[in-house]
Design a protein around this motif. Structure first.
Motif, mmCIF file in Angstrom:
data_model
loop_
_atom_site.group_PDB
_atom_site.id
_atom_site.type_symbol
_atom_site.label_atom_id
_atom_site.label_comp_id
_atom_site.label_asym_id
_atom_site.label_seq_id
_atom_site.Cartn_x
_atom_site.Cartn_y
_atom_site.Cartn_z
ATOM 1 N N LYS A 21 10.207 -15.437 57.207
ATOM 2 C CA LYS A 21 9.906 -15.960 58.530
ATOM 3 C C LYS A 21 8.847 -15.098 59.215
ATOM 4 N N VAL A 22 7.900 -15.761 59.880
ATOM 5 C CA VAL A 22 6.794 -15.082 60.543
ATOM 6 C C VAL A 22 6.807 -15.476 62.015
ATOM 7 N N TYR A 23 6.468 -14.533 62.892
ATOM 8 C CA TYR A 23 6.539 -14.774 64.331
ATOM 9 C C TYR A 23 5.171 -14.584 64.985
ATOM 10 N N LYS A 24 4.870 -15.453 65.951
ATOM 11 C CA LYS A 24 3.605 -15.360 66.673
ATOM 12 C C LYS A 24 3.712 -14.388 67.841
ATOM 13 N N LEU A 25 2.677 -13.564 67.972
ATOM 14 C CA LEU A 25 2.571 -12.660 69.108
ATOM 15 C C LEU A 25 1.347 -13.070 69.923
ATOM 16 N N PRO A 26 1.530 -13.572 71.156
ATOM 17 C CA PRO A 26 0.380 -14.020 71.947
ATOM 18 C C PRO A 26 -0.522 -12.868 72.365
ATOM 19 N N VAL A 27 -1.819 -13.102 72.313
ATOM 20 C CA VAL A 27 -2.816 -12.131 72.740
ATOM 21 C C VAL A 27 -3.707 -12.799 73.790
ATOM 22 N N ASN A 28 -3.955 -12.091 74.867
ATOM 23 C CA ASN A 28 -4.756 -12.619 75.974
ATOM 24 C C ASN A 28 -5.960 -11.706 76.173
ATOM 25 N N ILE A 29 -7.165 -12.247 76.040
ATOM 26 C CA ILE A 29 -8.372 -11.436 76.207
ATOM 27 C C ILE A 29 -9.218 -12.024 77.337
ATOM 28 N N PRO A 30 -10.146 -11.226 77.901
ATOM 29 C CA PRO A 30 -10.927 -11.695 79.054
ATOM 30 C C PRO A 30 -11.996 -12.713 78.653
ATOM 31 N N VAL A 31 -11.584 -13.955 78.566
ATOM 32 C CA VAL A 31 -12.477 -15.042 78.164
ATOM 33 C C VAL A 31 -12.188 -16.249 79.038
ATOM 34 N N THR A 32 -13.134 -17.141 79.152
ATOM 35 C CA THR A 32 -12.923 -18.368 79.917
ATOM 36 C C THR A 32 -13.227 -19.564 79.020
ATOM 37 N N CYS A 33 -13.751 -20.609 79.590
ATOM 38 C CA CYS A 33 -13.971 -21.859 78.876
ATOM 39 C C CYS A 33 -15.277 -22.477 79.366
ATOM 40 N N PRO A 34 -16.022 -23.192 78.525
ATOM 41 C CA PRO A 34 -17.261 -23.829 78.980
ATOM 42 C C PRO A 34 -17.070 -24.745 80.177
ATOM 43 N N ASN A 35 -15.880 -25.324 80.290
ATOM 44 C CA ASN A 35 -15.596 -26.236 81.400
ATOM 45 C C ASN A 35 -15.378 -25.514 82.727
ATOM 46 N N GLY A 40 -16.938 -25.003 87.477
ATOM 47 C CA GLY A 40 -16.150 -26.091 86.902
ATOM 48 C C GLY A 40 -14.662 -25.813 86.978
ATOM 49 N N ARG A 41 -13.859 -26.863 87.063
ATOM 50 C CA ARG A 41 -12.404 -26.702 87.184
ATOM 51 C C ARG A 41 -11.689 -26.865 85.845
ATOM 52 N N GLY A 42 -12.443 -27.051 84.790
ATOM 53 C CA GLY A 42 -11.812 -27.174 83.480
ATOM 54 C C GLY A 42 -11.307 -28.572 83.214
ATOM 55 N N CYS A 43 -10.548 -28.713 82.140
ATOM 56 C CA CYS A 43 -9.926 -30.001 81.826
ATOM 57 C C CYS A 43 -8.949 -30.361 82.940
ATOM 58 N N THR A 44 -8.698 -31.640 83.117
ATOM 59 C CA THR A 44 -7.880 -32.089 84.248
ATOM 60 C C THR A 44 -6.469 -31.520 84.224
ATOM 61 N N SER A 218 4.107 -32.841 74.727
ATOM 62 C CA SER A 218 4.349 -33.828 75.776
ATOM 63 C C SER A 218 3.634 -33.300 77.011
ATOM 64 N N LEU A 219 2.984 -34.182 77.743
ATOM 65 C CA LEU A 219 2.164 -33.755 78.876
ATOM 66 C C LEU A 219 3.019 -33.102 79.964
ATOM 67 N N TYR A 220 2.650 -31.907 80.357
ATOM 68 C CA TYR A 220 3.211 -31.330 81.578
ATOM 69 C C TYR A 220 2.088 -31.249 82.598
ATOM 70 N N ILE A 221 2.450 -31.296 83.867
ATOM 71 C CA ILE A 221 1.444 -31.261 84.921
ATOM 72 C C ILE A 221 1.581 -29.939 85.668
ATOM 73 N N ALA A 222 0.629 -29.056 85.415
ATOM 74 C CA ALA A 222 0.642 -27.736 86.044
ATOM 75 C C ALA A 222 0.165 -27.840 87.491
ATOM 76 N N LYS A 223 0.646 -26.945 88.308
ATOM 77 C CA LYS A 223 0.237 -26.906 89.718
ATOM 78 C C LYS A 223 -1.246 -26.554 89.828
ATOM 79 N N ASN A 224 -1.845 -27.009 90.923
ATOM 80 C CA ASN A 224 -3.236 -26.671 91.251
ATOM 81 C C ASN A 224 -4.227 -27.113 90.174
ATOM 82 N N THR A 225 -3.984 -28.292 89.601
ATOM 83 C CA THR A 225 -4.912 -28.873 88.638
ATOM 84 C C THR A 225 -5.391 -30.221 89.173
ATOM 85 N N VAL A 226 -6.462 -30.722 88.590
ATOM 86 C CA VAL A 226 -6.964 -32.051 88.954
ATOM 87 C C VAL A 226 -5.897 -33.102 88.687
ATOM 88 N N LEU A 227 -5.194 -32.941 87.583
ATOM 89 C CA LEU A 227 -4.144 -33.898 87.227
ATOM 90 C C LEU A 227 -2.990 -33.847 88.227
#
Length: 314
Positions: A21-35, A40-44, A218-227
């Motif tokens: 069994k293998v486990y994922k370890l999340p990594v967060n680096i200082p990057v953004t998105c073209p949107n 830009g506000r990103g994807c909806t 399944s779609l979740y709707i995050a706060k402070n998004t266009v959606l």
């Protein structure tokens, strides 16, 4: 008689490759998105924090992030092998030199057997794949690119403000597979405007492209998004839980049985969303979906007989 396997779980896929069994370890680096550049506000559906709800701050060095998270997972599950998962935003949107340094830093950490890179289909190029190829040759580390497709319906992609179409996804998969890397596609089966035909066609396209894994949201709707604004203004409607179950089961039935399934439902902390999974926990929904598949005599790949000159076989 053993029960028929409903779908090919990601955990089983990893066990076949790495022997345990293998486990994922999340990594967060200082990057953004073209949107998100130039105001830009990103994807909806994308929140300001992206999707790294479980990750540490990008200000924490990569190796320290891995060590802190691994320590918790090791104690809880007696784990020995891990995947460094560059999870948030578009990780290949970094300058090439910075990207190379971050993935190299992760690869040298103890017990990391694979590097997973989450990115957009329109941010995959040969230069970045070459960096990963050299890393694999040097460290023997497995490589997987996680590509956000969401849907094959290009009308819906436009409404999402994705900034790319199906063509870029196909191109990214073909480029990545040419290097022998794994590909995981992320899909949303219930974005407003999509229907059953879109869910089925998404499964068919992923099967034809021979991706290795799929992560179903399944779609979740995050706060402070266009959606979120559209949801609260009543300008969009969401499908029912029952309709989602129908789409999910159909998706799996049309999906190649060789594609590993990482998840069936999206997950987000309650505090960050105005809607998620019809107010039900993801694991209860998973159990419900599996029970429904048994009732319907449904399984992954049940209708997977449409490739390889299907009309000639009739």
């Amino acid at each position: 008689m053993s029960e028929k396997k409903l779908y090919f779980p990601y955990s089983e896929y990893l066990k076949k490759i790495y022997g345990e069994k293998v486990y994922k370890l999340p990594v967060n680096i200082p990057v953004t998105c073209p949107n998100r550049v130039n105001g830009g506000r990103g994807c909806t559906f994308c929140a300001e924090a992206g999707t790294g709800f479980e990750a540490l701050s990008p200000a924490v060095p990569v190796r320290e992030q891995l060590r802190q998270t691994r320590e918790k997972i090791e104690k809880k599950y007696n784990a020995h092998k891990f995947i460094a998962y560059f999870q948030n935003y578009t990780n290949t949107f970094l300058p090439l030199e910075d990207f190379s340094a971050y993935v190299e830093e992760a690869a040298v950490e103890r017990d990391i057997v694979e590097i997973d890179i989450s990115t957009r289909p329109d941010c995959v190029s040969g230069e970045y794949l070459e960096v990963l190829d050299r890393l694999r040759a040097k460290r023997g580390t497995g490589i997987c690119l996680e590509l956000g497709l969401q849907t094959v319906n290009y009308h819906t992609l436009k409404r999402m403000n994705r900034g790319h179409s199906l063509a870029e996804f196909i191109d990214a998969v073909l480029q990545t597979k040419a290097y022998g890397f794994q590909v995981c596609a992320h899909v949303i089966l219930n974005y407003p405007g999509d229907g059953m035909e879109d869910a089925v066609e998404t499964a068919r396209i992923l099967s034809a492209l021979r991706v290795d894994m799929v992560k179903i949201h399944s779609l979740y709707i995050a706060k402070n998004t266009v959606l979120c604004e559209a949801y609260e203004n009543g300008t969009i409607s969401l499908c029912s839980k029952e309709e989602y179950m129908d789409r999910l089961i159909a998706f799996l039935c049309w999906l190649s049985p060789d594609i590993a399934v990482e998840r069936l439902f999206g997950r987000v902390p309650e505090r960050d969303a105005v809607f998620c999974n019809w107010g039900t926990s993801w694991w209860k929904l998973r159990d419900e979906a599996e029970n429904e598949m048994r009732k319907r005599d449904a399984w992954q790949g049940k209708y997977f007989h449409y490739l390889g000159g299907a009309a000639l076989k009739k």
